[in-house]
Enzyme design. Structure first.
Site, PDB file in Angstrom:
ATOM      1  N   GLY A 208      30.129  28.053  58.341  1.00 40.30           N
ATOM      2  CA  GLY A 208      30.013  29.371  57.731  1.00 40.30           C
ATOM      3  C   GLY A 208      30.303  29.301  55.784  1.00 40.30           C
TER       4      GLY A 208
ATOM      5  N   ASP B 157      26.431  24.489  68.662  1.00 35.06           N
ATOM      6  CA  ASP B 157      27.757  24.388  67.749  1.00 35.06           C
ATOM      7  C   ASP B 157      28.570  24.259  69.261  1.00 35.06           C
ATOM      8  OD1 ASP B 157      30.494  25.457  66.373  1.00 35.06           O
ATOM      9  OD2 ASP B 157      29.996  26.717  65.811  1.00 35.06           O
ATOM     10  N   GLU B 158      29.882  24.173  69.385  1.00 32.71           N
ATOM     11  CA  GLU B 158      30.658  23.401  70.396  1.00 32.71           C
ATOM     12  C   GLU B 158      29.961  24.649  71.769  1.00 32.71           C
ATOM     13  OE1 GLU B 158      31.855  24.172  67.866  1.00 32.71           O
ATOM     14  OE2 GLU B 158      33.491  25.566  68.961  1.00 32.71           O
TER      15      GLU B 158
ATOM     16  N   LYS C 213      39.887  24.609  57.528  1.00 35.64           N
ATOM     17  CA  LYS C 213      40.718  25.883  58.740  1.00 35.64           C
ATOM     18  C   LYS C 213      41.488  25.044  59.472  1.00 35.64           C
ATOM     19  CE  LYS C 213      36.944  26.695  61.778  1.00 35.64           C
ATOM     20  NZ  LYS C 213      35.851  27.487  62.516  1.00 35.64           N
TER      21      LYS C 213
ATOM     22  N   ALA D 211      29.346  21.853  56.966  1.00 33.57           N
ATOM     23  CA  ALA D 211      29.650  23.335  56.661  1.00 33.57           C
ATOM     24  C   ALA D 211      29.091  24.523  57.146  1.00 33.57           C
ATOM     25  CB  ALA D 211      29.867  23.696  55.691  1.00 33.57           C
TER      26      ALA D 211
ATOM     27  N   SER E  61      35.085  18.376  59.144  1.00 30.65           N
ATOM     28  CA  SER E  61      34.541  19.717  59.148  1.00 30.65           C
ATOM     29  C   SER E  61      35.515  20.909  60.078  1.00 30.65           C
ATOM     30  CB  SER E  61      33.550  19.481  60.579  1.00 30.65           C
ATOM     31  OG  SER E  61      33.129  20.995  61.026  1.00 30.65           O
ATOM     32  N   GLY E  62      35.156  21.575  59.591  1.00 31.07           N
ATOM     33  CA  GLY E  62      36.352  23.257  60.068  1.00 31.07           C
ATOM     34  C   GLY E  62      36.420  23.264  58.831  1.00 31.07           C
ATOM     35  N   GLY E  63      35.795  24.885  58.179  1.00 23.77           N
ATOM     36  CA  GLY E  63      36.503  25.745  57.394  1.00 23.77           C
ATOM     37  C   GLY E  63      35.799  25.553  55.749  1.00 23.77           C
TER      38      GLY E  63
ATOM     39  N   LYS F 131      23.211  21.157  63.491  1.00 26.18           N
ATOM     40  CA  LYS F 131      23.895  20.462  64.521  1.00 26.18           C
ATOM     41  C   LYS F 131      24.583  21.750  65.830  1.00 26.18           C
ATOM     42  CE  LYS F 131      28.609  19.607  65.152  1.00 26.18           C
ATOM     43  NZ  LYS F 131      29.218  21.125  65.914  1.00 26.18           N
TER      44      LYS F 131
ATOM     45  N   LYS G 197      25.320  28.923  62.915  1.00 30.02           N
ATOM     46  CA  LYS G 197      26.494  30.180  62.666  1.00 30.02           C
ATOM     47  C   LYS G 197      24.918  31.521  63.007  1.00 30.02           C
ATOM     48  CE  LYS G 197      29.914  27.570  62.723  1.00 30.02           C
ATOM     49  NZ  LYS G 197      30.762  27.549  63.511  1.00 30.02           N
TER      50      LYS G 197
ATOM     51  N   HIS H 182      31.809  16.338  69.473  1.00 30.41           N
ATOM     52  CA  HIS H 182      32.613  17.171  69.111  1.00 30.41           C
ATOM     53  C   HIS H 182      33.980  16.607  69.753  1.00 30.41           C
ATOM     54  CE1 HIS H 182      33.858  21.411  67.943  1.00 30.41           C
ATOM     55  NE2 HIS H 182      33.242  21.187  67.678  1.00 30.41           N
TER      56      HIS H 182
HETATM   57  O1  LIG Z   1      31.881  24.160  64.293  1.00 32.95           O
HETATM   58  C1  LIG Z   1      32.734  24.175  63.220  1.00 32.95           C
HETATM   59  C2  LIG Z   1      33.119  24.135  62.415  1.00 32.95           C
HETATM   60  O2  LIG Z   1      31.983  25.912  61.416  1.00 32.95           O
HETATM   61  P1  LIG Z   1      32.831  26.377  60.072  1.00 32.95           P
HETATM   62  O3  LIG Z   1      32.375  25.410  59.177  1.00 32.95           O
HETATM   63  O4  LIG Z   1      32.167  27.349  60.278  1.00 32.95           O
HETATM   64  O5  LIG Z   1      34.173  26.259  59.340  1.00 32.95           O
HETATM   65  C3  LIG Z   1      33.404  22.592  64.239  1.00 32.95           C
HETATM   66  O6  LIG Z   1      33.385  23.237  65.794  1.00 32.95           O
HETATM   67  C4  LIG Z   1      35.170  23.246  63.751  1.00 32.95           C
HETATM   68  O7  LIG Z   1      34.391  22.176  62.659  1.00 32.95           O
HETATM   69  C5  LIG Z   1      35.926  22.501  65.012  1.00 32.95           C
HETATM   70  O8  LIG Z   1      36.838  21.675  63.876  1.00 32.95           O
HETATM   71  P2  LIG Z   1      37.209  20.107  64.035  1.00 32.95           P
HETATM   72  O9  LIG Z   1      36.264  19.399  63.266  1.00 32.95           O
HETATM   73  O10 LIG Z   1      38.611  19.701  63.063  1.00 32.95           O
HETATM   74  O11 LIG Z   1      36.779  19.432  65.742  1.00 32.95           O
HETATM   75 MG   LIG Z   2      31.964  24.427  65.843  1.00 27.99          MG
END
Ligand SMILES: O=C(COP(=O)(O)O)[C@H](O)[C@H](O)COP(=O)(O)O
Ligand SMILES: [Mg+2]
Length: 425
Positions: free
Chosen positions: A378, A181-182, A309, A376, A353-355, A179, A153, A269
């Site tokens: 953030g 980011d998307e 999240k 993780a 993953s996500g929040g 990894k 990030k 992803h």
């Molecule tokens: O970058 C992140 C998480 O970043 P952070 O850890 O900062 O929130 C991912 O793109 C999400 O996990 C996608 O969501 P999902 O995994 O539900 O597809």
């Molecule tokens: Mg992402």
């Protein structure tokens, strides 16, 4: 044409579909859905022959009225399609039928595909994951604990050197997998080729310093020819992994990429999945998509965190886990509507993953077990003392779970964890 056959017993070889539908007349709607998704159209056609009808007709074998929304009836239906309907090893083609025009039919006031049951003959035609959970664990030499991943990030913006440096900090702090980011692909300030070489150099340095295996998952999402070119770069740079945004890249790209047999561990992803999966009225469940991606052969797939999240409640996320991890899956008639046997097809490693931040780790493991990749972004790079400290805190949280210790107790040994727990309440 009549496709309703409530006395029909599905054959082992049928492809089954279960969906929630909404409309005035459920029987009529179910019949039209069965026709439009296979051999029918809005009117009788002179070109239809009895042998076509007999060999290819689907059977609606269950229609259950389960409620109404005040205006329309809501029903759960099940359809059995003979395999002869399909070019089996052509996922886009198969989906153009069973998950195609039907969503746009005026008469359907709601239509959500809940689950497919794939028969053995169908599964046999797909590659499935090359590595799966066992293969990934062997590659990384991590036997039991959950794997720890991070997403560099900010999502986009870091220059190549900065990106590689952040990755290095994360690895030496205790992360296994870094990894992209998307939405990081090959922007002007961080070109794919430079990034892959520089980041992997840092991986080697981190491996040497820590004595642990480390891996990088570069995002090769792009138009297909370019995706292949980027995979070749990743191969040349000796990456074990590539990452693909599987929904936006499309079923054709994912199937073709797996069939190229590069030998990469494929991280999937799911960005944009919620456009299909989230609405309760129209769409396809994440569970159904996850089953498709297992067939197509991704090794790791985002399935949700429950506590982070992104949307996705516990029973659903667990059901998705079941479908990608186990060989035999029982129906629960809540998220899994069919018994599904995978006939030895490799598993997919679930990614949570996500929040996510350290405080959430015990709950994620309680819900999903140890065979999970906890990521993780953030929750690592947001640590008050930076990336390395954030990585240490996350790794300590995983260790605490493995040692059966409460986080607070572990935090007395690991200051970075203590700070993380104070920061993210
Ligand atoms: O970058 C992140 C998480 O970043 P952070 O850890 O900062 O929130 C991912 O793109 C999400 O996990 C996608 O969501 P999902 O995994 O539900 O597809
Ligand atoms: Mg992402």
């Amino acid at each position: 044409m009549d496709y309703i056959n409530l006395n029909y017993t599905p054959k082992e070889s049928d492809l089954l579909s279960c969906m929630i539908i909404k409309g005035d007349d459920l029987k009529k709607l179910a019949n039209e859905i069965a026709g439009e998704s296979s051999i029918g159209t809005w009117t009788k056609v002179q070109t239809m022959k009895s042998d076509i009808y007999e060999k290819l007709k689907p059977n609606v074998y269950e229609i259950k009225e389960i409620g109404n929304d005040g205006k329309y009836k809501i029903g759960l239906i099940k359809i059995a399609y003979p395999l002869y309907d399909f070019e089996i090893n052509n996922m886009p083609g198969v989906l153009a039928g069973i998950a195609g025009n039907i969503f746009g039919m005026k008469i359907a006031k709601g239509l959500r595909i809940l689950d497919f049951r794939f028969p053995k003959e169908f599964i046999d035609e797909y590659e499935g994951p090359e590595y799966g959970i066992e293969g990934v664990r062997n590659t990384l030499k991590i036997k039991e604990r959950p794997l720890l991943g991070t997403i560099v990030k900010p999502k986009v913006g870091l220059k190549t050197e900065e990106h590689a440096k952040v990755a290095y900090e994360a690895w030496v702090g205790g992360v296994d997998l870094v990894k992209d980011d998307e939405n990081l692909t090959s922007q002007d300030f961080n070109k794919f080729e430079d990034r892959v070489y520089k980041t992997l150099e840092m991986r080697d340095k981190a491996e040497e310093e820590t004595g642990e295996r480390k891996a990088y998952m570069p995002n090769i999402t792009a138009p297909y020819n370019e995706m292949i070119r980027r995979a070749e770069i990743a191969e040349d740079a000796e990456s074990e992994y590539v990452m693909i945004d599987v929904v936006v890249s499309g079923f054709s790209a994912v199937q073709s990429f797996r069939e190229e047999n590069f030998g990469f561990i494929i991280h999937a992803h799911r960005a944009m999945h919620a456009a299909m999966t989230r609405s309760k009225d129209f769409g396809i469940t994440m569970l159904t998509l996850a089953k498709i991606y297992r067939l197509l052969g991704v090794d790791q797939l985002h399935i949700g965190t429950v506590v982070g999240k992104m949307e996705g409640e516990e029973r659903e996320v667990k059901a998705i886990r079941d479908e990608i991890v186990y060989d035999k899956v029982e129906a629960d008639n809540e998220h899994k509507f069919f018994e599904q046997e995978w006939f030895g097809l490799n598993s997919v490693f679930p990614v949570s993953s996500g929040g996510v931040h350290p405080r959430l780790v015990p709950k994620i493991v309680e819900i999903l077990g140890r065979d999970v990749i906890i990521q993780a972004g953030g929750g690592i790079h947001g640590h008050p003392d930076g990336t390395r400290a954030g990585a240490k805190a996350m790794r300590a949280a995983i260790e605490a779970v493995m040692e059966g210790k409460p986080l607070e107790e572990k935090a007395e040994e690991v200051i970075e964890l203590k700070k993380a727990l104070e920061y993210w309440k």
